[in-house]
Motif scaffolding. Structure first.
Motif, PDB file in Angstrom:
ATOM      1  N   ASP A   1      68.042   8.769 -52.461  1.00 48.90           N
ATOM      2  CA  ASP A   1      68.614   9.250 -51.199  1.00 48.90           C
ATOM      3  C   ASP A   1      69.574   8.238 -50.585  1.00 48.90           C
ATOM      4  O   ASP A   1      70.436   8.602 -49.774  1.00 48.90           O
ATOM      5  N   ASP A   2      69.410   6.961 -50.940  1.00 46.42           N
ATOM      6  CA  ASP A   2      70.315   5.931 -50.421  1.00 46.42           C
ATOM      7  C   ASP A   2      71.683   5.957 -51.092  1.00 46.42           C
ATOM      8  O   ASP A   2      72.629   5.344 -50.608  1.00 46.42           O
ATOM      9  N   ASN A   3      71.786   6.657 -52.217  1.00 46.01           N
ATOM     10  CA  ASN A   3      73.061   6.693 -52.937  1.00 46.01           C
ATOM     11  C   ASN A   3      73.968   7.752 -52.310  1.00 46.01           C
ATOM     12  O   ASN A   3      74.104   8.872 -52.795  1.00 46.01           O
ATOM     13  N   ILE A   4      74.605   7.383 -51.237  1.00 47.23           N
ATOM     14  CA  ILE A   4      75.518   8.278 -50.521  1.00 47.23           C
ATOM     15  C   ILE A   4      76.976   7.873 -50.767  1.00 47.23           C
ATOM     16  O   ILE A   4      77.873   8.302 -50.046  1.00 47.23           O
TER      17      ILE A   4
ATOM     18  N   LYS B   1      70.738  -0.163 -49.425  1.00 45.32           N
ATOM     19  CA  LYS B   1      70.286   0.979 -48.626  1.00 45.32           C
ATOM     20  C   LYS B   1      71.489   1.647 -47.956  1.00 45.32           C
ATOM     21  O   LYS B   1      72.509   1.004 -47.703  1.00 45.32           O
ATOM     22  N   SER B   2      71.336   2.919 -47.675  1.00 45.98           N
ATOM     23  CA  SER B   2      72.439   3.667 -47.070  1.00 45.98           C
ATOM     24  C   SER B   2      72.880   3.062 -45.747  1.00 45.98           C
ATOM     25  O   SER B   2      74.066   3.102 -45.397  1.00 45.98           O
TER      26      SER B   2
ATOM     27  N   THR C   1      70.839   1.487 -55.743  1.00 47.80           N
ATOM     28  CA  THR C   1      70.310   1.713 -54.403  1.00 47.80           C
ATOM     29  C   THR C   1      68.793   1.677 -54.405  1.00 47.80           C
ATOM     30  O   THR C   1      68.145   1.854 -55.444  1.00 47.80           O
TER      31      THR C   1
ATOM     32  N   GLU D   1      70.202   7.152 -38.357  1.00 47.77           N
ATOM     33  CA  GLU D   1      70.668   8.299 -39.129  1.00 47.77           C
ATOM     34  C   GLU D   1      70.491   9.560 -38.288  1.00 47.77           C
ATOM     35  O   GLU D   1      69.425   9.783 -37.720  1.00 47.77           O
TER      36      GLU D   1
ATOM     37  N   ASN E   1      79.797   7.757 -42.673  1.00 41.74           N
ATOM     38  CA  ASN E   1      79.374   6.423 -42.244  1.00 41.74           C
ATOM     39  C   ASN E   1      80.306   5.944 -41.141  1.00 41.74           C
ATOM     40  O   ASN E   1      81.525   5.930 -41.317  1.00 41.74           O
TER      41      ASN E   1
ATOM     42  N   TYR F   1      75.423   8.335 -40.975  1.00 43.80           N
ATOM     43  CA  TYR F   1      74.829   6.997 -40.983  1.00 43.80           C
ATOM     44  C   TYR F   1      75.613   6.124 -40.002  1.00 43.80           C
ATOM     45  O   TYR F   1      76.834   5.979 -40.113  1.00 43.80           O
TER      46      TYR F   1
END
Length: 759
Positions: A307-310, A341-342, A303, A200, A131, A218
């Motif tokens: 997939d948003d759980n990064i 959200k990510s 999340t 992304e 990120n 991200y």
């Protein structure tokens, strides 16, 4: 010609036969047979040769579908049934594949053979800091981001996604500099004076086995004023939401936080039973936990998608909260951020365990502020000295493809005599890996949560609301990884507690059960038949350590047989029943036990658990009881306690109505008829064993419930003392009700112990 047994060849023959049947003159359409005996060969990274066998009734041409310089076919054509060899070079890179085309000389029939070669190198593609944030007031010609990879840039694919289609196409010149090991890109200025925007970048590589390795970056860009919003403390964000409320954060606020969770382990968040036989496994995939920089407060994060759980454990992040739903639950006070959200992660810096604030507490020192923070409990132990984290019948869980048990709760107690339950999801990857749990005491770490568990407690308040049932304490603990147990000593000698007596399996003789640790006392039952016999029988349990599972496609694969035992190490070093082949296996009497963790009884007097059928004394209108005798003579301590593990089992009766409610009392005489001798200590409930048909009710459990009771110190210094575990009411469960019918079925125990603190 040889008999053809390939399904592909059979299909080709049938199709050819159908074509022949539809023509005016079948002689005009010859039946062509062509097929490889094996369609795929997996070969090692070292050089070698593979022999490809072909069935064909006419000439067959052999060629590679694409240029394959590392492999050579030693035939261009074979006349019919036959074989040819393919040699391949050593592979010091990634896994790769050679595709060979087999085609009959008419060109009508063809088949493909795949030769998949393993590689010496595993693909690596990671953004160490996934990120990043960039300014928005002006364009940036070259932003560089560290990239850790062993894959050449010419083999990587690049994809750019803009979550907001109206704020797109502001990245350009995306490329990889192999020399510096960095991803480079340019940005345009953000014209919006108020709103940030995000993008992304995904890099991916597909090897010869179609395995995809990918890494995502991200990117968050500030608004035109280079503003990411206003930083707020955890306390300031909490103050936005009153008790019991849900509010949406509308301002550009962000928080700085430590990530203390790890979704990869499968134990973050409570997976929900959506029906009696379905579980929402997405919950733990979407759950993360963050705590304030000083570790004083925490948030649960849910999340928007898995997939948003990064969120990466030990990372220090800045998280934008605009648009997030803030939820304030009460009793106890706890806060969640939902819909994250990510793209809301403004920045992320990788850290280590040493960076996280160290919070060490005793169980009794926990407060509501500790919820959703990472805490290390000191001077604690796992007192049930047998079985894995999830000692359940896996026939009701995901190890065998079932969805009727979502989590388990293990008992943890500390040097002050307090206890807490430790949650383990059935999705936890190490929950039943075959390793024995530590016997000693020390430090145990995890995230403090408050979650209900209806399989342990049901109808435990007067609300009549199913969603409020299941209170098993104000706080529970969720381990994040197996390393959270590393602070516990392996050996029982290295514990703050000592045992007065302990029962881990059935040793039954002449109406009494005898301890499996030491020789202090005995366990018996108040019911006797007309001959004076007590009817305690051996029973099964599910304390096998693992691994478990009965199908390769299930979460843990197929694992049958007794590989690791039950973790019952006796004082002389014997691993009890470690060599019993019936454990976790099909037997002549039960062909459904393989892979389910079952430990069957050997006979009526030998087994890992014990059961009694008789629980209501109709003549005296009172419950029957387990009665345990032991001596406390010469013992001086500040904490005395009892641990028991229980379950209501219908055995093979098909009946219901096992005793639901139990009272614990003590006396110096053990006389059931002398009511005045007994002093009440505590009460507990016993769950019913899970049933498959016609349904598995929410209050039924596929495992054993551990119970901890602090005992009065007045019991010390006695030559003989008795504990009574008595059915308190003539009420048991039915198929459809928790406690609705007279007692008519058995209740079981698979562990009992009396502990005291060493001086």
């Amino acid at each position: 010609m040889k008999t053809i047994n390939s399904w592909k060849l059979l299909l080709l023959t049938l199709l050819a036969g159908c074509a022949a049947a539809c023509t005016d003159d079948p002689d005009e359409v010859p039946v062509i047979e062509l097929g490889a005996v094996k369609g795929e060969y997996i070969v090692p990274a070292q050089s070698g040769t593979v022999e490809v066998e072909v069935y064909s009734n006419r000439g067959c041409n052999v060629s590679f579908l694409e240029a394959t310089p590392w492999a050579e076919a030693h035939a261009d054509q074979i006349p019919g049934d036959g074989s040819f060899s393919v040699t391949y070079e050593a592979n010091d890179s990634f896994s790769r594949v050679a595709r060979l085309l087999l085609q009959d000389d008419s060109g009508r029939r063809r088949d493909t053979v795949y030769i998949r070669q393993e590689g010496l190198i595993e693909e690596r593609l990671v953004f160490p800091a996934p990120n990043i944030s960039v300014k928005g007031s002006a364009a940036e010609g070259s932003v560089s981001v560290p990239l850790d990879t062993n894959i050449g840039s010419d083999r990587l694919s690049t994809k750019i996604v803009y979550p907001d289609e109206e704020a797109a196409n502001w990245l350009s010149d995306v490329r990889i500099d192999d020399a510096s090991g960095k991803l480079l890109f340019a940005t345009q200025a953000n014209p919006d004076p108020e709103n940030m925007r995000s993008a992304e970048i995904t890099l991916s590589f597909t090897n010869g086995w179609n395995k995809v390795t990918a890494a995502k970056l991200y990117i968050v860009q500030a608004n035109a004023r280079d503003d990411f919003g206003t930083e707020k403390t955890f306390a300031e964000i909490r103050a936005l939401c009153g008790p019991g409320q849900v509010v949406t954060v509308e301002n550009d606020y962000y928080i700085s936080a430590w990530v203390v969770s790890d979704a990869a382990g499968g134990n973050m968040g409570a997976n929900l039973m959506t029906t009696e036989s379905t579980i929402n496994y997405e919950v733990c995939k979407k759950t993360a936990y963050v705590e304030s920089i000083d570790g004083s407060l925490g948030f649960l994060i849910e999340t928007e998608t898995a997939d948003d759980n990064i969120f990466m454990r030990y990372s220090r992040i800045q998280l934008s909260l605009k648009g997030v739903r803030l939820v304030h639950d009460t009793d106890p006070d706890r806060f969640a951020l939902k819909g994250v959200k990510s793209a809301m992660i403004i920045s992320s810096e990788l850290g280590t365990a040493a960076d996280i604030p160290r919070k060490e507490k005793r169980i009794g020192q926990l407060t509501d502020d500790d919820i959703y923070t990472y805490v290390t409990l000191t001077d604690c132990e796992l007192p049930i000295r047998k079985g894995p984290l999830t000692p359940i019948n896996e026939g009701y869980a995901n190890a065998t493809g079932a969805n009727r048990t979502e989590k388990c709760a293990s008992l943890v107690r500390d040097i002050e005599g307090e206890h807490i339950y430790l949650y383990t999801n059935t999705t936890c990857l190490y929950r039943r890996d075959g390793s024995r749990l530590p016997y000693g005491s020390g430090k145990l770490s995890g995230i403090v949560v408050h979650e209900l568990f209806p399989r342990f407690e049901w109808e435990d308040n007067a609300s009549g609301d199913d969603e409020s049932y299941g209170y098993i304490g104000r706080y529970q603990l969720r381990h994040v990884s197996k390393s959270d147990f590393d602070g516990l000593a392996e050996d029982f000698e290295d514990s703050f507690s000592a045992l007065l007596t302990e029962y881990r399996f059935l040793q039954y003789d002449n109406n009494k059960v005898y301890p499996t640790y030491g020789t202090n006392g005995y366990l018996t039952h108040s019911y006797k038949d007309g001959t004076g016999a007590i009817k305690i029988l051996a029973n099964e349990d599910f304390s096998y350590l693992g691994p478990v599972g009965n199908k390769s496609s299930f979460i843990f694969g197929s694992n049958t047989g007794n590989v690791n035992g039950m973790g019952i190490i006796l004082e002389d070093g014997t691993d009890w029943w470690r060599d019993n082949p019936d454990v976790n296996s099909n037997t002549s009497g039960d062909t459904s036990g393989a892979g389910k963790g079952k430990v069957p009884r050997k006979n009526s007097a030998e087994g890992p658990a014990w059961v009694d059928w008789y629980w209501w004394d109709k003549a005296n209108d009172r419950g029957h009881a387990w009665i345990v005798n032991f001596s406390t003579e010469g013992i001086s301590t500040d904490v005395l306690s009892m641990q028991v593990s229980v379950l209501n089992d219908r055995y093979d009766s098909g009946k219901y109505g096992s005793p639901r409610y139990f009272d614990v009392a003590w006396s110096e005489t053990g006389d059931m008829n002398a009511d005045g001798d007994w002093t009440y200590i505590a009460s507990y409930t016993v769950p019913d064993m899970a049933r498959w048909t016609p349904a598995t009710r929410y209050w039924q459990y596929a495992g054993w419930k551990p119970v901890d009771v602090k005992l009065p110190l007045e019991m010390l210094g006695k030559k003989n003392v008795y504990i009574r575990l008595q059915a308190a009411r003539n009420l048991g469960g039915s198929l459809d009700e928790y406690a609705a019918q007279p007692i008519d079925s058995p209740s079981c125990m698979n562990y009992f112990a009396i502990r005291y603190n060493k001086k």
